[in-house]
Design a protein around this motif. Structure first.
Motif, PDB file in Angstrom:
ATOM      1  N   VAL A 140     -69.968  67.659  36.464  1.00 31.37           N
ATOM      2  CA  VAL A 140     -68.955  68.705  36.315  1.00 31.37           C
ATOM      3  C   VAL A 140     -69.208  69.503  35.033  1.00 31.37           C
ATOM      4  O   VAL A 140     -69.164  70.739  35.026  1.00 31.37           O
ATOM      5  CB  VAL A 140     -67.543  68.092  36.293  1.00 31.37           C
ATOM      6  N   LEU A 141     -69.465  68.799  33.943  1.00 35.50           N
ATOM      7  CA  LEU A 141     -69.720  69.469  32.666  1.00 35.50           C
ATOM      8  C   LEU A 141     -70.970  70.331  32.737  1.00 35.50           C
ATOM      9  O   LEU A 141     -71.007  71.439  32.178  1.00 35.50           O
ATOM     10  CB  LEU A 141     -69.857  68.430  31.547  1.00 35.50           C
ATOM     11  N   ALA A 142     -72.000  69.833  33.414  1.00 31.14           N
ATOM     12  CA  ALA A 142     -73.235  70.613  33.558  1.00 31.14           C
ATOM     13  C   ALA A 142     -72.955  71.907  34.306  1.00 31.14           C
ATOM     14  O   ALA A 142     -73.461  72.982  33.944  1.00 31.14           O
ATOM     15  CB  ALA A 142     -74.293  69.790  34.283  1.00 31.14           C
ATOM     16  N   GLU A 143     -72.136  71.825  35.334  1.00 29.20           N
ATOM     17  CA  GLU A 143     -71.766  73.017  36.107  1.00 29.20           C
ATOM     18  C   GLU A 143     -70.986  73.992  35.229  1.00 29.20           C
ATOM     19  O   GLU A 143     -71.258  75.204  35.228  1.00 29.20           O
ATOM     20  CB  GLU A 143     -70.919  72.597  37.310  1.00 29.20           C
ATOM     21  N   GLU A 144     -70.045  73.478  34.468  1.00 31.62           N
ATOM     22  CA  GLU A 144     -69.228  74.342  33.606  1.00 31.62           C
ATOM     23  C   GLU A 144     -70.060  74.999  32.512  1.00 31.62           C
ATOM     24  O   GLU A 144     -69.786  76.132  32.109  1.00 31.62           O
ATOM     25  CB  GLU A 144     -68.110  73.513  32.966  1.00 31.62           C
ATOM     26  N   ASN A 145     -71.085  74.290  32.040  1.00 27.88           N
ATOM     27  CA  ASN A 145     -71.912  74.804  30.951  1.00 27.88           C
ATOM     28  C   ASN A 145     -73.135  75.570  31.439  1.00 27.88           C
ATOM     29  O   ASN A 145     -73.977  75.979  30.628  1.00 27.88           O
ATOM     30  CB  ASN A 145     -72.354  73.649  30.045  1.00 27.88           C
ATOM     31  N   GLY A 146     -73.267  75.726  32.743  1.00 23.84           N
ATOM     32  CA  GLY A 146     -74.423  76.443  33.284  1.00 23.84           C
ATOM     33  C   GLY A 146     -75.730  75.700  33.083  1.00 23.84           C
ATOM     34  O   GLY A 146     -76.794  76.317  32.982  1.00 23.84           O
ATOM     35  N   ALA A 147     -75.660  74.359  33.048  1.00 23.15           N
ATOM     36  CA  ALA A 147     -76.855  73.547  32.812  1.00 23.15           C
ATOM     37  C   ALA A 147     -77.267  72.797  34.067  1.00 23.15           C
ATOM     38  O   ALA A 147     -77.572  71.610  34.034  1.00 23.15           O
ATOM     39  CB  ALA A 147     -76.592  72.562  31.673  1.00 23.15           C
ATOM     40  N   THR A 148     -77.266  73.506  35.189  1.00 27.44           N
ATOM     41  CA  THR A 148     -77.603  72.869  36.457  1.00 27.44           C
ATOM     42  C   THR A 148     -79.071  73.048  36.837  1.00 27.44           C
ATOM     43  O   THR A 148     -79.497  72.591  37.890  1.00 27.44           O
ATOM     44  CB  THR A 148     -76.728  73.432  37.586  1.00 27.44           C
ATOM     45  N   GLU A 149     -79.838  73.700  35.978  1.00 28.64           N
ATOM     46  CA  GLU A 149     -81.273  73.874  36.219  1.00 28.64           C
ATOM     47  C   GLU A 149     -82.024  73.726  34.898  1.00 28.64           C
ATOM     48  O   GLU A 149     -81.480  74.021  33.827  1.00 28.64           O
ATOM     49  CB  GLU A 149     -81.571  75.252  36.818  1.00 28.64           C
ATOM     50  N   GLY A 150     -83.259  73.276  35.000  1.00 29.83           N
ATOM     51  CA  GLY A 150     -84.110  73.215  33.822  1.00 29.83           C
ATOM     52  C   GLY A 150     -83.791  72.120  32.833  1.00 29.83           C
ATOM     53  O   GLY A 150     -84.238  72.176  31.692  1.00 29.83           O
ATOM     54  N   THR A 151     -83.012  71.128  33.248  1.00 30.96           N
ATOM     55  CA  THR A 151     -82.739  69.986  32.378  1.00 30.96           C
ATOM     56  C   THR A 151     -83.186  68.714  33.081  1.00 30.96           C
ATOM     57  O   THR A 151     -83.283  68.657  34.320  1.00 30.96           O
ATOM     58  CB  THR A 151     -81.241  69.858  32.028  1.00 30.96           C
ATOM     59  N   ALA A 152     -83.439  67.676  32.295  1.00 31.66           N
ATOM     60  CA  ALA A 152     -83.863  66.399  32.865  1.00 31.66           C
ATOM     61  C   ALA A 152     -82.753  65.791  33.719  1.00 31.66           C
ATOM     62  O   ALA A 152     -83.005  65.233  34.789  1.00 31.66           O
ATOM     63  CB  ALA A 152     -84.264  65.443  31.740  1.00 31.66           C
ATOM     64  N   PHE A 153     -81.517  65.891  33.231  1.00 29.47           N
ATOM     65  CA  PHE A 153     -80.391  65.325  33.975  1.00 29.47           C
ATOM     66  C   PHE A 153     -80.212  66.032  35.308  1.00 29.47           C
ATOM     67  O   PHE A 153     -80.056  65.379  36.352  1.00 29.47           O
ATOM     68  CB  PHE A 153     -79.114  65.423  33.137  1.00 29.47           C
ATOM     69  N   ALA A 154     -80.237  67.348  35.309  1.00 26.73           N
ATOM     70  CA  ALA A 154     -80.075  68.093  36.555  1.00 26.73           C
ATOM     71  C   ALA A 154     -81.198  67.796  37.538  1.00 26.73           C
ATOM     72  O   ALA A 154     -80.996  67.836  38.755  1.00 26.73           O
ATOM     73  CB  ALA A 154     -80.014  69.595  36.269  1.00 26.73           C
ATOM     74  N   ALA A 155     -82.375  67.478  37.025  1.00 33.11           N
ATOM     75  CA  ALA A 155     -83.514  67.193  37.898  1.00 33.11           C
ATOM     76  C   ALA A 155     -83.335  65.904  38.681  1.00 33.11           C
ATOM     77  O   ALA A 155     -83.854  65.784  39.798  1.00 33.11           O
ATOM     78  CB  ALA A 155     -84.799  67.122  37.074  1.00 33.11           C
ATOM     79  N   LEU A 156     -82.588  64.954  38.133  1.00 32.19           N
ATOM     80  CA  LEU A 156     -82.508  63.625  38.756  1.00 32.19           C
ATOM     81  C   LEU A 156     -81.111  63.211  39.192  1.00 32.19           C
ATOM     82  O   LEU A 156     -80.951  62.183  39.854  1.00 32.19           O
ATOM     83  CB  LEU A 156     -83.064  62.566  37.796  1.00 32.19           C
ATOM     84  N   ALA A 157     -80.091  63.943  38.810  1.00 37.27           N
ATOM     85  CA  ALA A 157     -78.721  63.558  39.147  1.00 37.27           C
ATOM     86  C   ALA A 157     -78.198  64.399  40.318  1.00 37.27           C
ATOM     87  O   ALA A 157     -78.548  65.576  40.437  1.00 37.27           O
ATOM     88  CB  ALA A 157     -77.815  63.730  37.932  1.00 37.27           C
ATOM     89  N   PRO A 158     -77.339  63.817  41.155  1.00 35.38           N
ATOM     90  CA  PRO A 158     -76.930  62.412  41.141  1.00 35.38           C
ATOM     91  C   PRO A 158     -78.019  61.525  41.741  1.00 35.38           C
ATOM     92  O   PRO A 158     -78.821  61.997  42.559  1.00 35.38           O
ATOM     93  CB  PRO A 158     -75.676  62.412  42.027  1.00 35.38           C
ATOM     94  N   PRO A 159     -78.066  60.258  41.361  1.00 34.85           N
ATOM     95  CA  PRO A 159     -79.091  59.375  41.928  1.00 34.85           C
ATOM     96  C   PRO A 159     -78.872  59.161  43.421  1.00 34.85           C
ATOM     97  O   PRO A 159     -77.736  59.147  43.897  1.00 34.85           O
ATOM     98  CB  PRO A 159     -78.895  58.067  41.144  1.00 34.85           C
TER      99      PRO A 159
END
Length: 256
Positions: free
Chosen positions: A152-171
């Motif tokens: 949710v925080l990634a979506e709010e912060n516009g961090a849904t691409e180009g990050t390690a977390f976005a690449a693998l989450a959700p498992p």
């Protein structure tokens, strides 16, 4: 009770990080020693399987892929040319398909390997954390909340691409996934949320991946670590102070 109240999200983020790393390392070590090395050799060894193992939480999903920016984020502390050569080898072994966008996905053979790996992880984590079933289930539940809120925080912060977390989450968690595998993969995914926080912290301090790796212990490194704790703290606000204390105690008590 005062200690629990004082365990704020940013402080917890710093305390939890080494405990999370320890639990993930224990699970992966148990898998390697409990048949994982032989499994990898049957498919060509580490030269054929390393990225599949590392990115299993995304690549095991039907149609799962790690895109180019995600791959760069996941390997930001490694030499890009070396990573591309390693990827070339895994493509040549028929385990990974290189996508037009520079990303990667598992081939049919790679997916078969990941299914076997998933089964193996279920066996070894069941043995490793036997007798701690209640603790494992508590951690799995807490981590589910943490990862959901981190998304949710990634979506709010516009961090849904180009990050390690976005690449693998959700498992990827198919029906019937054993609790030990849920725990291992959720912990491993959470580690990438902190990795992104660390990258943002050293970049804000004017560093690159090579320069921060060469940074000696001292005030500057300490400042980067504290800023990492602050940036990584967001998901932990979904837990109460008491829940954070319980999670830390459960992580510390896990064998391995």
């Amino acid at each position: 009770m005062n200690e629990a109240v004082e365990l704020g999200p940013h402080r917890f983020a710093g305390l939890a990080a080494p405990a999370v790393d320890r639990a993930v390392a224990a699970g992966m070590r148990a898998a390697r020693d409990g048949g994982g090395a032989e499994l990898c050799q049957r498919y060509g060894g580490p030269a054929a399987t390393s990225f599949l193992v590392e990115f299993r939480t995304r690549l095991a999903a039907p149609g799962g892929a790690v895109d180019g920016p995600g791959f760069a984020a996941l390997t930001r502390h490694r030499d890009p040319a070396t990573c591309q050569r390693a990827l070339d080898k895994q493509v040549a072994h028929g385990m990974i398909h290189r996508r037009p966008d520079g990303g990667l996905s598992a081939t049919e053979r790679g997916a078969t390997f990941l299914a076997e790996l998933h089964h193996l992880h279920g066996e070894v984590t069941g043995e490793l954390w036997a007798g701690h079933e209640d603790r494992v289930l508590r951690l799995v539940a807490a981590l589910g909340r943490l990862l959901a809120y981190a998304l949710v925080l990634a979506e709010e912060n516009g961090a849904t691409e180009g990050t390690a977390f976005a690449a693998l989450a959700p498992p990827h968690e198919p029906d019937g996934t054993p609790p030990g595998v849920l725990l291992l993969n959720r912990l491993d995914t959470l580690r990438h949320q902190r990795a992104d926080a660390y990258a943002a912290s050293w970049a804000a301090a004017g560093h690159t991946a090579p320069s921060v790796a060469a940074l000696s212990p001292g005030p500057e490194r300490q400042a980067i670590e504290l800023e990492t704790d602050r940036r990584a703290a967001g998901p932990y606000t979904v837990l109460t102070a008491e829940e954070r204390l319980i999670m830390l105690a459960d992580l510390a008590a896990l064998p391995g």
